[in-house]
Design an enzyme around this catalytic site. Structure first.
Site, PDB file in Angstrom:
ATOM      1  N   SER A  46       0.816  -1.209   0.000  1.00 11.00           N
ATOM      2  CA  SER A  46       0.000   0.000   0.000  1.00 11.00           C
ATOM      3  C   SER A  46       0.858   1.270   0.000  1.00 11.00           C
ATOM      4  O   SER A  46       1.665   1.453  -0.909  1.00 11.00           O
ATOM      5  CB  SER A  46      -0.999  -0.047   1.157  1.00 11.00           C
ATOM      6  OG  SER A  46      -2.035   0.880   0.955  1.00 11.00           O
ATOM      7  N   ASP A 119      -9.669  -4.190  -5.340  1.00 13.77           N
ATOM      8  CA  ASP A 119      -9.134  -3.351  -4.260  1.00 13.77           C
ATOM      9  C   ASP A 119      -9.940  -2.057  -4.194  1.00 13.77           C
ATOM     10  O   ASP A 119     -10.016  -1.305  -5.164  1.00 13.77           O
ATOM     11  CB  ASP A 119      -7.655  -3.054  -4.528  1.00 13.77           C
ATOM     12  CG  ASP A 119      -6.938  -2.452  -3.335  1.00 13.77           C
ATOM     13  OD1 ASP A 119      -7.587  -1.753  -2.535  1.00 13.77           O
ATOM     14  OD2 ASP A 119      -5.723  -2.670  -3.220  1.00 13.77           O
ATOM     15  N   HIS A 146      -7.703  -5.353  -1.071  1.00 13.58           N
ATOM     16  CA  HIS A 146      -6.526  -4.694  -0.504  1.00 13.58           C
ATOM     17  C   HIS A 146      -5.871  -5.636   0.502  1.00 13.58           C
ATOM     18  O   HIS A 146      -6.096  -5.544   1.721  1.00 13.58           O
ATOM     19  CB  HIS A 146      -6.963  -3.386   0.154  1.00 13.58           C
ATOM     20  CG  HIS A 146      -5.847  -2.437   0.402  1.00 13.58           C
ATOM     21  ND1 HIS A 146      -5.141  -1.848  -0.616  1.00 13.58           N
ATOM     22  CD2 HIS A 146      -5.301  -1.970   1.551  1.00 13.58           C
ATOM     23  CE1 HIS A 146      -4.224  -1.043  -0.110  1.00 13.58           C
ATOM     24  NE2 HIS A 146      -4.301  -1.110   1.216  1.00 13.58           N
TER      25      HIS A 146
END
Length: 167
Positions: A46, A119, A146
């Site tokens: 991320s 995601d 995610h």
């Protein structure tokens, strides 16, 4: 870690001029590489993958880089590694970070980009657009969101990538 807003929050989808904490993060990472390295690779998720994408530009030794990028490389000269795995990565929206995202000079660091098709935090198209900044990136798309996928297909992809970069 850095913030994209003065209220000390981070929003990957915003373009801002706030990158509070970014220089401190680079200094800390440089110190870790200097005192605990060398490291073969970087695995990041991320916002960490966003940062690792920028670190790839610092670790690449390429001619023709922007003068500002060369100055940053000199300041953080301990950041060196051979490969990176970027999970749910994206291009930073902070205007100060544009120096890291020159499509004319792609990072030569071998990368595996892991992209979640559903995601909701870092949309698939944001992760896909990050590929433009790398020379011959490897890509693994998964049907999840995610997360760091760990199913058999993902594990085989990681192993295949490790074999590729270990030669």
């Amino acid at each position: 870690w850095w913030f994209s807003s003065s209220d000390r929050s981070y929003h990957a989808l915003e373009t801002t001029e706030c990158d509070c904490g970014f220089q401190d993060s680079l200094a800390h990472i440089n110190e870790v590489f200097r005192t605990q390295g060398p490291f073969d690779g970087v695995f990041a998720f991320s916002q960490g993958a966003c940062l690792a994408a920028m670190l790839c530009k610092l670790a690449s030794n390429q001619d023709g880089a922007d003068t500002n990028l060369e100055e940053i490389r000199k300041k953080y000269d301990s950041i060196k590694f051979k490969f990176s795995i970027l999970v749910a990565g994206f291009k930073s929206g902070q205007t100060q970070h544009r120096v890291f995202f020159d499509q004319n000079i792609k990072s030569s660091i071998p990368t595996l980009h892991v992209i979640g098709e559903i995601d909701k935090v870092i949309p698939c198209d944001m992760s896909t657009s990050l590929l433009d900044y790398f020379d011959k990136p490897s890509v693994f798309r998964h049907t999840g969101g995610h997360c760091v996928p760990v199913n058999a297909e993902a594990k085989n992809t990681y192993i295949e990538f490790f074999n590729k970069v270990s030669n």
